[in-house]
Design a protein around this motif. Sequence first.
Motif, PDB file in Angstrom:
ATOM      1  N   LEU A 203      28.999 -15.359 -11.513  1.00  0.00           N
ATOM      2  CA  LEU A 203      28.644 -13.971 -10.808  1.00  0.00           C
ATOM      3  C   LEU A 203      28.575 -14.211  -9.543  1.00  0.00           C
ATOM      4  O   LEU A 203      28.944 -13.383  -8.579  1.00  0.00           O
ATOM      5  CB  LEU A 203      27.334 -13.396 -11.621  1.00  0.00           C
ATOM      6  CG  LEU A 203      27.717 -12.902 -12.884  1.00  0.00           C
ATOM      7  CD1 LEU A 203      26.564 -12.437 -13.791  1.00  0.00           C
ATOM      8  CD2 LEU A 203      28.562 -11.644 -12.918  1.00  0.00           C
ATOM      9  N   VAL A 204      28.052 -15.395  -8.780  1.00  0.00           N
ATOM     10  CA  VAL A 204      27.791 -15.769  -7.524  1.00  0.00           C
ATOM     11  C   VAL A 204      28.291 -16.983  -7.181  1.00  0.00           C
ATOM     12  O   VAL A 204      27.842 -17.998  -8.075  1.00  0.00           O
ATOM     13  CB  VAL A 204      26.272 -15.478  -7.145  1.00  0.00           C
ATOM     14  CG1 VAL A 204      25.995 -16.091  -5.616  1.00  0.00           C
ATOM     15  CG2 VAL A 204      25.728 -13.979  -7.391  1.00  0.00           C
ATOM     16  N   THR A 205      29.011 -17.290  -6.281  1.00  0.00           N
ATOM     17  CA  THR A 205      29.616 -18.706  -5.926  1.00  0.00           C
ATOM     18  C   THR A 205      29.212 -18.871  -4.250  1.00  0.00           C
ATOM     19  O   THR A 205      29.142 -18.193  -3.547  1.00  0.00           O
ATOM     20  CB  THR A 205      31.078 -18.706  -5.833  1.00  0.00           C
ATOM     21  OG1 THR A 205      31.833 -18.020  -5.212  1.00  0.00           O
ATOM     22  CG2 THR A 205      31.437 -18.426  -7.435  1.00  0.00           C
ATOM     23  N   VAL A 206      28.971 -20.252  -4.215  1.00  0.00           N
ATOM     24  CA  VAL A 206      28.525 -20.628  -2.722  1.00  0.00           C
ATOM     25  C   VAL A 206      29.104 -22.145  -2.757  1.00  0.00           C
ATOM     26  O   VAL A 206      28.911 -22.931  -3.582  1.00  0.00           O
ATOM     27  CB  VAL A 206      27.010 -20.918  -2.701  1.00  0.00           C
ATOM     28  CG1 VAL A 206      26.622 -21.452  -1.153  1.00  0.00           C
ATOM     29  CG2 VAL A 206      25.950 -19.739  -3.316  1.00  0.00           C
ATOM     30  N   ALA A 225      28.650 -17.255 -17.195  1.00  0.00           N
ATOM     31  CA  ALA A 225      28.045 -17.982 -16.061  1.00  0.00           C
ATOM     32  C   ALA A 225      27.491 -17.149 -15.011  1.00  0.00           C
ATOM     33  O   ALA A 225      27.829 -16.234 -14.810  1.00  0.00           O
ATOM     34  CB  ALA A 225      29.430 -18.781 -15.838  1.00  0.00           C
ATOM     35  N   ALA A 226      26.359 -17.705 -14.255  1.00  0.00           N
ATOM     36  CA  ALA A 226      25.529 -17.076 -13.304  1.00  0.00           C
ATOM     37  C   ALA A 226      25.975 -17.370 -11.723  1.00  0.00           C
ATOM     38  O   ALA A 226      26.459 -16.822 -11.047  1.00  0.00           O
ATOM     39  CB  ALA A 226      24.146 -17.126 -13.597  1.00  0.00           C
ATOM     40  N   VAL A 227      25.704 -18.771 -11.778  1.00  0.00           N
ATOM     41  CA  VAL A 227      25.762 -19.315 -10.142  1.00  0.00           C
ATOM     42  C   VAL A 227      26.756 -20.726 -10.170  1.00  0.00           C
ATOM     43  O   VAL A 227      26.037 -21.562 -10.755  1.00  0.00           O
ATOM     44  CB  VAL A 227      24.239 -19.207  -9.589  1.00  0.00           C
ATOM     45  CG1 VAL A 227      24.686 -19.873  -8.010  1.00  0.00           C
ATOM     46  CG2 VAL A 227      23.697 -18.207  -9.732  1.00  0.00           C
ATOM     47  N   THR A 251      22.706 -15.968 -19.949  1.00  0.00           N
ATOM     48  CA  THR A 251      23.838 -16.398 -19.336  1.00  0.00           C
ATOM     49  C   THR A 251      24.093 -17.917 -20.127  1.00  0.00           C
ATOM     50  O   THR A 251      23.090 -18.637 -19.816  1.00  0.00           O
ATOM     51  CB  THR A 251      23.683 -16.583 -17.754  1.00  0.00           C
ATOM     52  OG1 THR A 251      22.248 -16.794 -17.603  1.00  0.00           O
ATOM     53  CG2 THR A 251      23.767 -15.055 -17.430  1.00  0.00           C
ATOM     54  N   SER A 252      25.107 -18.138 -20.479  1.00  0.00           N
ATOM     55  CA  SER A 252      25.339 -19.395 -21.202  1.00  0.00           C
ATOM     56  C   SER A 252      24.933 -20.667 -20.355  1.00  0.00           C
ATOM     57  O   SER A 252      24.572 -21.625 -20.940  1.00  0.00           O
ATOM     58  CB  SER A 252      26.626 -19.350 -21.764  1.00  0.00           C
ATOM     59  OG  SER A 252      27.082 -18.330 -22.610  1.00  0.00           O
ATOM     60  N   ALA A 253      25.647 -20.802 -19.295  1.00  0.00           N
ATOM     61  CA  ALA A 253      25.519 -22.061 -18.365  1.00  0.00           C
ATOM     62  C   ALA A 253      25.577 -21.704 -16.873  1.00  0.00           C
ATOM     63  O   ALA A 253      25.775 -20.425 -16.477  1.00  0.00           O
ATOM     64  CB  ALA A 253      26.649 -22.739 -19.008  1.00  0.00           C
ATOM     65  N   ARG A 254      25.805 -22.766 -16.117  1.00  0.00           N
ATOM     66  CA  ARG A 254      25.900 -22.500 -14.689  1.00  0.00           C
ATOM     67  C   ARG A 254      24.657 -21.721 -14.167  1.00  0.00           C
ATOM     68  O   ARG A 254      24.716 -20.610 -13.348  1.00  0.00           O
ATOM     69  CB  ARG A 254      27.273 -21.966 -14.407  1.00  0.00           C
ATOM     70  CG  ARG A 254      28.124 -23.134 -14.583  1.00  0.00           C
ATOM     71  CD  ARG A 254      29.750 -22.442 -13.908  1.00  0.00           C
ATOM     72  NE  ARG A 254      30.605 -22.041 -15.066  1.00  0.00           N
ATOM     73  CZ  ARG A 254      31.759 -21.468 -14.767  1.00  0.00           C
ATOM     74  NH1 ARG A 254      31.936 -21.463 -13.609  1.00  0.00           N
ATOM     75  NH2 ARG A 254      32.346 -21.255 -15.835  1.00  0.00           N
ATOM     76  N   ASN A 255      23.592 -22.160 -14.408  1.00  0.00           N
ATOM     77  CA  ASN A 255      22.088 -21.166 -13.828  1.00  0.00           C
ATOM     78  C   ASN A 255      21.345 -21.994 -13.078  1.00  0.00           C
ATOM     79  O   ASN A 255      20.330 -22.174 -13.098  1.00  0.00           O
ATOM     80  CB  ASN A 255      21.540 -20.872 -14.910  1.00  0.00           C
ATOM     81  CG  ASN A 255      22.228 -19.994 -16.082  1.00  0.00           C
ATOM     82  OD1 ASN A 255      22.666 -19.357 -15.916  1.00  0.00           O
ATOM     83  ND2 ASN A 255      22.458 -20.891 -17.345  1.00  0.00           N
TER      84      ASN A 255
END
Length: 356
Positions: A203-206, A225-227, A251-255
């Motif tokens: 949802l957010v990428t940096v 996936a979150a971030v 959110t399953s992963a990437r948190n």
Amino acid sequence: MRLHPFAAACAAALLCAALASCAGDDEPAQDTAETPVGAVAEPTAGESGSGEPGSDEADESSPPEESAEAEPVRVPVGWAAESLETEGDELPGVTGGSGGETVTASDGEELADLLVAEEPLTIEVSGEIDLGGAVAVGSDKTLVGADGGAELTGGRLVVDGSANVVLTNLRMATGGTAVVIRDGARHVWVDGSTFTGGGGSALVTVSGGADHVTLSWNHFRDAEAAVDIGGEDEKPGALRVTLHHNFFDGTSARNPRVRNAEHVHVFNNYFRSNSEYGVDSGLDANVLVEGNYFQGTALSASSGGEEPGNLVTRNNLLVDSAQPELRGEVSDPPYDYEPDDTVTVPDLVGTGAGVS
């Protein structure tokens, strides 16, 4: 025009950020709260977090029932509030559009024009706004959802190389990434917003050398996936990011998932029902995971498997969640902060994160 409370707060943020970030000792205090029934505190590994993880399993538990009220106005804490020295210049921490005019956008086209204006602006939006695709966010901007927040649909916000940006009190439901922060963007603060969807993307990428970013008090839900922070081709020395008081709700992963990042500080977040993992550190990233509450998270924190990163944890509470996979050493951040007692995190974050 009435000034939104957040816009008023930003005007003083640069002067008071150091105080408002709850200055404390160089080392954050150890959590002294009693561990709730059914929760397992992480094995004490000293300040470097270099001990061996324990093997105790956690029993079922529920977050405290009493609710805590969210702060109506906040100032930035973490990397976004820190000044950045580059090529002999000292670039101040995030203030967004403070000092500029406060304006209102009524539709997507007007919003897109205001977000790339040359001057500093605080832009208020309310109701539903159709973005109509990817919308660029220029430097020295605050985008704030007024009157109970705003719902942005039909696109994404892209902070591409811009500096000094605040995004707050926004709802975004999307079939892809909602907020993109990339290509040397710096001093970006995403706060008090609710993100859903993602279509399998974070949802957010940096990425792309973005630096001095804070994600705080956001609610991530109904997503795989979150971030995502960083990637395979990142150059060293950037991607300094703070995530605090976010609610990673199913959110399953990437948190977050972190790769090739100089320093990522994950503190006082609430993880609930994350079926794969909470935090992942890979490709030599440096991640400090501190004072978080993991509930029903398959693996609280991972050091990246075959392409590992460095991962240090301390003062987290695990409920029906596997112990972290520790690796290497990670320095403390240079900024002042004071974590909340971990036992209070489900109550604080569960009721306070997201659009107010």
